[in-house]
Scaffold this motif. Structure first.
Motif, short mmCIF file in Angstrom:
data_model
loop_
_atom_site.label_atom_id
_atom_site.label_comp_id
_atom_site.label_asym_id
_atom_site.label_seq_id
_atom_site.Cartn_x
_atom_site.Cartn_y
_atom_site.Cartn_z
N PRO A 333 -10.12 -25.59 -16.88
CA PRO A 333 -9.65 -24.84 -18.05
C PRO A 333 -10.72 -24.84 -19.13
N ARG A 334 -10.73 -23.84 -19.97
CA ARG A 334 -11.72 -23.82 -21.05
C ARG A 334 -11.30 -24.73 -22.19
N ILE A 335 -10.01 -24.95 -22.36
CA ILE A 335 -9.55 -25.71 -23.50
C ILE A 335 -9.66 -27.21 -23.25
N LYS A 336 -9.94 -27.93 -24.32
CA LYS A 336 -10.07 -29.38 -24.25
C LYS A 336 -8.86 -30.06 -24.89
N ASN A 337 -8.55 -29.68 -26.12
CA ASN A 337 -7.44 -30.29 -26.84
C ASN A 337 -6.15 -29.59 -26.43
N VAL A 338 -5.48 -30.12 -25.41
CA VAL A 338 -4.33 -29.44 -24.81
C VAL A 338 -3.05 -29.97 -25.45
N ASN A 361 0.78 -24.41 -40.07
CA ASN A 361 -0.15 -23.87 -39.09
C ASN A 361 -1.50 -24.58 -39.07
N LEU A 362 -2.06 -24.66 -37.86
CA LEU A 362 -3.44 -25.09 -37.66
C LEU A 362 -4.35 -23.89 -37.39
N TYR A 363 -3.75 -22.76 -37.03
CA TYR A 363 -4.46 -21.52 -36.70
C TYR A 363 -5.47 -21.72 -35.57
N LYS A 364 -5.00 -22.34 -34.53
CA LYS A 364 -5.85 -22.55 -33.36
C LYS A 364 -5.95 -21.27 -32.53
N TYR A 365 -7.13 -21.12 -31.95
CA TYR A 365 -7.48 -19.94 -31.16
C TYR A 365 -6.47 -19.76 -30.02
N PRO A 366 -5.98 -18.54 -29.80
CA PRO A 366 -4.96 -18.32 -28.77
C PRO A 366 -5.55 -18.23 -27.36
N ASN A 388 -4.65 -10.71 -29.69
CA ASN A 388 -5.14 -10.59 -31.05
C ASN A 388 -3.97 -10.67 -32.02
N GLY A 389 -4.13 -11.48 -33.06
CA GLY A 389 -3.06 -11.65 -34.04
C GLY A 389 -2.12 -12.80 -33.73
N THR A 390 -2.29 -13.43 -32.56
CA THR A 390 -1.49 -14.62 -32.25
C THR A 390 -2.33 -15.87 -32.51
N PHE A 391 -1.67 -16.99 -32.63
CA PHE A 391 -2.35 -18.26 -32.92
C PHE A 391 -1.37 -19.40 -32.69
N ASP A 392 -1.88 -20.60 -32.63
CA ASP A 392 -1.06 -21.81 -32.50
C ASP A 392 0.00 -21.67 -31.41
N LEU A 393 -0.45 -21.48 -30.18
CA LEU A 393 0.48 -21.39 -29.05
C LEU A 393 0.99 -22.80 -28.74
N ASN A 405 5.79 -15.10 -14.02
CA ASN A 405 6.34 -14.56 -15.26
C ASN A 405 6.60 -15.73 -16.20
N ALA A 406 5.90 -15.75 -17.33
CA ALA A 406 6.00 -16.88 -18.26
C ALA A 406 6.04 -16.37 -19.68
N PHE A 407 6.63 -17.19 -20.57
CA PHE A 407 6.73 -16.86 -21.98
C PHE A 407 6.07 -17.97 -22.79
N ILE A 408 5.18 -17.58 -23.70
CA ILE A 408 4.43 -18.52 -24.53
C ILE A 408 4.85 -18.31 -25.98
N GLY A 409 5.34 -19.36 -26.62
CA GLY A 409 5.75 -19.26 -28.01
C GLY A 409 4.60 -19.57 -28.95
N SER A 410 4.44 -18.72 -29.95
CA SER A 410 3.40 -18.91 -30.96
C SER A 410 4.05 -19.34 -32.27
N TRP A 411 3.40 -20.22 -33.00
CA TRP A 411 3.90 -20.70 -34.28
C TRP A 411 3.48 -19.71 -35.37
N GLY A 412 4.09 -18.52 -35.27
CA GLY A 412 3.81 -17.48 -36.27
C GLY A 412 3.44 -16.14 -35.67
N GLY A 413 3.01 -16.12 -34.40
CA GLY A 413 2.54 -14.88 -33.78
C GLY A 413 3.51 -14.24 -32.81
#
Length: 774
Positions: A333-338, A361-366, A388-393, A405-413
């Motif tokens: 995976p590309r992400i480190k802080n999971v 919010n931390l506004y982490k890259y989606p 684009n426009g989503t963040f903090d998944l 089929n999956a759903f990802i919740g964003s803290w604001g997006g």
């Protein structure tokens, strides 16, 4: 409480992240290998550190290999690398002061600095090679390591009056050693006693700012001061005895200077400038000739081929052969802080979002990382514009009927829907009943889950509309309870009991916690028969422990287990909550003569239920626990000290119900452990035995999987004599290869009889065979 600190299965370290039949008890790393930080070259290999691990290219066969804590490294948090040609050793320096010497595929650990409790800052910032020695630039001074003897030879404190002064880089020119420190450039003659701080002098000709890089370039010294506030970094060059500021290359931030043969390379923000021996900038590289990303952090040369190698923070490792470029990395995976993980049907989804302690919010890259069939891929705004426009998944729900089929919740997006690894929808108030925060275009998804009828239930934060539901036919409905739940409250996960009652977790209500319980009575459109209840920390109205954080899971018996910053509690009869069964119960355990509360005062970050109805508990600071069905027995407790777990701060868990693999999400990446329990099946049509045949060199556990939940498994010889009997953990039984008497089974064919009753007096059976070669 019975404690078993070490695994009940052998702990095996395996490297191959794409192995489909991983041994029981084995560990696999799923770390990000696309972010290169430092390059070291030697011994026919090109090494690249990624922070959490190392990958390297073997020039003999051009293969890409991994090295991490899972298969030999002593730690995570790699901050520096250097290859010592004289001892043929790769030296690895960590942020916590740990040191590994890597030679001939073996690791020799020097933990002296890490274990020293008197040193406040033990970070190893850089390494410098000098004959058989390596000079370590550390947070308190300089450490000299003899790589032949594999020991620390000396340490030097360079601060005024013998105080600690952080050293970021070291170089040696003839008989003088130079140190780039937090308070300027220090130097000392190697002919003097370097352990005497009085022999270290500050160079007065240049500023006393913080210096991050210093390098010997032919017969000169180049030093780079760090940018401070509105003052750009500065480059100074020592020619003879005089230091002068170099004006030919000025950037806001120059990361490093590296001397390679008769050139010096200056690495700044997304460019590399090349200086000749006359101190002229003769070339600047801005890209890898058509490769889209360019974010180098280090450069080195392979003296055998004259190829340049770049460590790149976005790509991994890049080889330059004249004007041709090739990229290398290991899959991960590309992400480190999971932050969170979920798994279903052999597929894993991971996100790096979250929020701060105040649930802001931390506004982490989606970014969404997806693991399937042994390979990691990812979705980011660059390859999926709908992000684009989503963040903090921060939360993930996989459709139980379709793992794609999956759903990802964003803290604001809003709520992101994936289908076949593409974003097909982002739900907000424009296309659904997902509500916006009052006066904001902010759509905070606290959690989501499916009910037994295929309806997706979603919880919302900072709104009067607490719950919405996307029915199986695509229609949306929502439910508001402003008289019960303030729109100022942060809302978390939503759980559904066996009777279909919704439990909405509210992890922040001043210094207490709440759970909103809602029953639509199976009639979403009809509000007249709905029931609701607000549980709190009050003794007779919930008895919810803790002050912050609230996670939960429904186990196979229908019990709801919750975790907070004060451990665990259980609602043993959640379907009777409206009839007065309101209170969560703490689990009491016997410790000698004392009775204690299970995991009291431990912060729980996630709970997952495995195929045997056991509880996997992720914590912040205490690693991971595996508890028995009722929580009375501690079966496993993984920490960084007794396992390849890479952090004791574990934020999320996911269990692959197909093969029992458990994935752990941490700030340093993902690792997984091959567990011994899987989900049970309705019949015996998918029974498999692995390994089969069992060869003489194999001494590990033998798995009989694909069983009906709780099957009785009897192993007999070909004549029907009982050799061993066991009960499956969910859909999998484990045989250690020994007889009832504890002797190793002899060579021969063994029969495996599996049976399970269906509760109505009917017996399901299956017969298999194992060839045992001893």
């Amino acid at each position: 409480m019975k404690k078993i600190v070490t695994a009940i299965l052998p702990t095996l370290f395996i490297l191959n992240g794409i192995a489909q039949d991983k041994p029981l008890g084995s560990w696999t790393d799923h770390l990000p290998y696309s972010s290169g930080e430092v390059v070291a070259i030697g011994g026919g290999k090109i090494y690249c550190s990624t922070g959490s691990a190392i990958f390297y290219i073997d020039k003999n066969d051009n293969s890409v290999n991994r090295k991490s804590k899972v298969n030999g490294l002593s730690d995570v948090g790699i901050n520096s690398l250097a290859y010592n040609e004289q001892s043929q050793t790769l030296v690895i320096g960590y942020t916590n002061g740990n040191i590994d010497l890597f030679k001939n595929e073996s690791i020799f650990n020097i933990p002296f600095l890490k274990n020293n409790l008197t040193i406040p800052n033990k970070t190893i910032n850089n390494l410098f090679v000098d004959q058989e020695y390596i000079y370590l630039s550390t947070g308190f001074g300089i450490v000299k390591v003899n790589t032949n003897k594999r020991e620390i030879s000396d340490s030097y404190i360079v601060g005024n009056n013998g105080t600690y002064d952080e050293v970021f880089d070291v170089t040696v020119l003839r008989d003088t050693i130079y140190a780039a420190t937090k308070n300027g450039v220090k130097y000392a003659s190697t002919k003097l006693n370097l352990t005497d701080y009085r022999n270290w002098k500050l160079i007065p000709d240049i500023s006393r700012f913080e210096y991050r890089s210093i390098e010997k370039f032919e017969n000169n010294i180049i030093a780079i001061s760090k940018k401070i506030s509105n003052i750009s970094d500065s480059i100074y060059i020592k020619k003879g005895s005089k230091w002068t500021q170099y004006k030919g290359f000025q950037k806001d931030e120059t990361k490093d200077v590296i001397a390679i043969k008769d050139h010096a390379y200056f690495i700044s923000n997304r460019e590399v400038a090349k200086m000749n021996s006359n101190h002229e900038m003769i070339d600047t590289v801005y890209n890898y000739n058509g490769i889209s990303n360019f974010n180098p952090s280090y450069v080195a040369i392979d003296n055998e081929t004259n190829n340049l190698w770049y460590a790149d923070l976005d790509i991994g490792l890049v080889r330059q052969n004249n004007n041709n470029y090739s990229t290398y990395s290991a899959n991960g995976p590309r992400i480190k802080n999971v932050f969170k993980l979920e798994a279903n049907g052999g597929k894993v989804y991971a996100v790096q979002g979250g929020y701060n302690s105040a649930y802001n919010n931390l506004y982490k890259y989606p970014e969404i990382s997806i693991y399937n069939s042994g390979t990691w891929n990812y979705l980011v705004p660059e390859n999926e514009s709908k992000l684009n426009g989503t963040f903090d998944l921060l939360n993930i729900t996989i459709n139980p009927a379709n793992k794609n089929n999956a759903f990802i919740g964003s803290w604001g997006g809003g709520l992101i829907e994936l289908l076949d690894d593409r974003v097909v929808n982002v739900y907000d108030s424009s296309n659904s009943r997902v509500p916006s925060r009052t006066a904001y275009s902010w759509f905070g998804i606290g959690g989501s889950t499916y009910d037994a009828n295929g309806n997706l239930w979603v919880s919302h934060t900072y709104t009067d509309t607490l719950i919405s539901v996307k029915k199986a036919n695509g229609d949306w409905y929502n439910f508001g309870f402003p008289e019960d739940i303030s729109s100022a409250k942060s809302v978390g996960d939503i759980l559904i009991s066996n009777a279909g009652i919704k439990w909405v977790l509210i992890p922040r209500v001043g210094s207490t916690l709440e759970i909103f319980v809602f029953d639509d009575n199976g009639t979403i459109e009809d509000l007249s028969d709905d029931r609701k209840l607000l549980l709190t920390s009050a003794t007779e109205n919930g008895n919810i422990p803790g002050a912050r954080g609230l996670v939960g899971a429904v186990d196979q018996d229908g019990e709801i287990w919750i975790g907070t910053d004060d451990g665990l509690a259980v609602f043993y009869n959640p379907d009777g909550v409206f009839e007065g069964n309101k209170n969560a119960q703490r689990i009491l355990i016997q410790q000698g003569a004392d009775v204690e509360i299970l995991l009291e005062a431990i912060k729980i970050s996630d709970i997952k239920i495995d195929g045997a109805n056991r509880k996997w508990i992720a914590t912040e600071g205490q690693g991971v626990y595996l508890l028995s069905e009722d929580g009375s027995e501690e079966i496993l407790h993984f920490t960084i000290n007794n396992s390849p777990l890479i952090s004791n701060n574990v934020f999320g868990l996911a269990i692959d119900d197909i093969n029992g693999e458990i994935f752990f999400a941490t700030e340093d990446g993902i690792v997984s452990y091959k567990g011994d329990a899987t989900n049970g099946f309705n019949d015996f049509e998918q029974v498999e035995i692995y390994p089969n045949p069992v060869r003489p060199e194999y001494s590990g556990p033998i798995a009989i999987r694909g069983l009906v939940n709780g099957s009785i498994v009897k192993i007999t010889d070909i004549n029907g004599k009982l050799v061993r009997e066991m009960k499956s953990l969910g859909g999998q039984a484990i045989w250690d290869g020994n007889t009832i008497n504890g002797d190793r089974a002899a060579t021969g064919v063994y029969l495996v009889f599996s049976s399970s009753g269906d509760g109505n007096g009917n017996l399901k059976t299956n017969v298999g065979k194992i060839l045992f070669i001893n």
